[in-house]
Write a protein that holds these residues in place. Structure first.
Motif, short mmCIF file in Angstrom:
data_model
loop_
_atom_site.label_atom_id
_atom_site.label_comp_id
_atom_site.label_asym_id
_atom_site.label_seq_id
_atom_site.Cartn_x
_atom_site.Cartn_y
_atom_site.Cartn_z
N PHE A 5 5.22 5.66 -1.88
CA PHE A 5 3.96 5.67 -2.62
C PHE A 5 3.12 6.92 -2.35
CE2 PHE A 5 5.05 1.15 -2.24
CZ PHE A 5 5.04 0.82 -3.58
N ASP A 6 3.55 7.75 -1.40
CA ASP A 6 2.76 8.92 -1.02
C ASP A 6 2.40 9.82 -2.19
OD1 ASP A 6 2.70 8.13 1.62
OD2 ASP A 6 4.29 9.49 2.28
N ASN A 7 3.34 10.06 -3.08
CA ASN A 7 3.12 11.02 -4.17
C ASN A 7 2.64 10.37 -5.46
OD1 ASN A 7 3.80 13.28 -2.60
ND2 ASN A 7 5.96 12.83 -2.88
N ILE A 8 2.38 9.07 -5.43
CA ILE A 8 1.85 8.40 -6.62
C ILE A 8 0.33 8.54 -6.59
CG2 ILE A 8 1.59 6.20 -7.82
CD1 ILE A 8 4.36 5.43 -6.78
N PRO A 9 -0.24 9.16 -7.62
CA PRO A 9 -1.69 9.39 -7.59
C PRO A 9 -2.50 8.12 -7.86
CG PRO A 9 -0.77 10.19 -9.66
CD PRO A 9 0.39 9.73 -8.82
N GLU A 22 0.35 3.63 -10.88
CA GLU A 22 1.42 3.22 -11.79
C GLU A 22 2.75 3.38 -11.07
OE1 GLU A 22 3.23 4.08 -16.25
OE2 GLU A 22 1.50 5.24 -15.54
N VAL A 23 3.50 2.29 -11.05
CA VAL A 23 4.81 2.27 -10.40
C VAL A 23 5.82 1.72 -11.39
CG1 VAL A 23 6.14 1.40 -8.43
CG2 VAL A 23 3.68 1.82 -8.18
N GLU A 49 6.43 -7.96 -11.25
CA GLU A 49 7.50 -6.97 -11.22
C GLU A 49 7.40 -6.06 -9.99
OE1 GLU A 49 6.97 -8.27 -15.44
OE2 GLU A 49 5.57 -7.59 -13.89
N LEU A 50 6.22 -5.98 -9.39
CA LEU A 50 6.02 -5.15 -8.20
C LEU A 50 5.92 -5.97 -6.92
CD1 LEU A 50 3.46 -2.53 -9.58
CD2 LEU A 50 5.95 -2.31 -9.39
N ALA A 51 6.13 -7.27 -7.03
CA ALA A 51 6.02 -8.15 -5.85
C ALA A 51 6.97 -7.69 -4.75
CB ALA A 51 6.33 -9.59 -6.24
N ALA A 58 -0.51 -0.27 -1.11
CA ALA A 58 -0.66 1.16 -1.38
C ALA A 58 -1.92 1.43 -2.18
CB ALA A 58 0.57 1.69 -2.12
N VAL A 59 -2.19 0.63 -3.21
CA VAL A 59 -3.40 0.87 -4.00
C VAL A 59 -4.65 0.61 -3.15
CG1 VAL A 59 -3.70 -1.40 -5.13
CG2 VAL A 59 -4.43 0.68 -6.31
#
Length: 105
Positions: A5-9, A22-23, A49-51, A58-59
């Motif tokens: 998740f580091d590079n997800i803004p 957004e993942v 879907e992200l469970a 991360a958020v």
């Protein structure tokens, strides 16, 4: 936060009043309210879907970093955010001391 998740803004979506990441085409987000000195985090949501991926954590962590970087105080009304701070007490440093549950953190 998991390294993936580091590079997800983090996006502050002012139209929807939420912080989001957004993942894989899905959004994990936190609804917020804001004034000049505080940001209240109301509700964290992550789709099924992200469970289990760590997207919700991360958020939350990215949002706490945003709040601190912007010199605001946190009002953690969201139970998930409150529990996150209980598990990561170093984040209590940004919680507004006047928050009703401050002494429980």
């Amino acid at each position: 936060m998991k390294p993936e998740f580091d590079n997800i803004p983090l996006v502050k979506n002012e139209d929807k009043k939420r912080f989001e990441i957004e993942v894989n085409g899905y959004f994990a987000f936190i609804d917020y309210k804001e004034n000049s000195k505080q940001i209240a985090l109301i509700r964290t949501e992550s789709p099924k879907e992200l469970a289990g991926t760590g997207a919700a954590a991360a958020v939350v962590e990215k949002t706490l970093e945003y709040i601190e970087k912007n010199g605001k105080k946190l009002l953690p009304y969201c139970p998930y955010v409150f529990a996150f701070i209980e598990k990561n007490p170093e984040w209590k440093r940004i919680v507004d001391e006047r928050f009703e549950g401050y002494d429980k953190l």
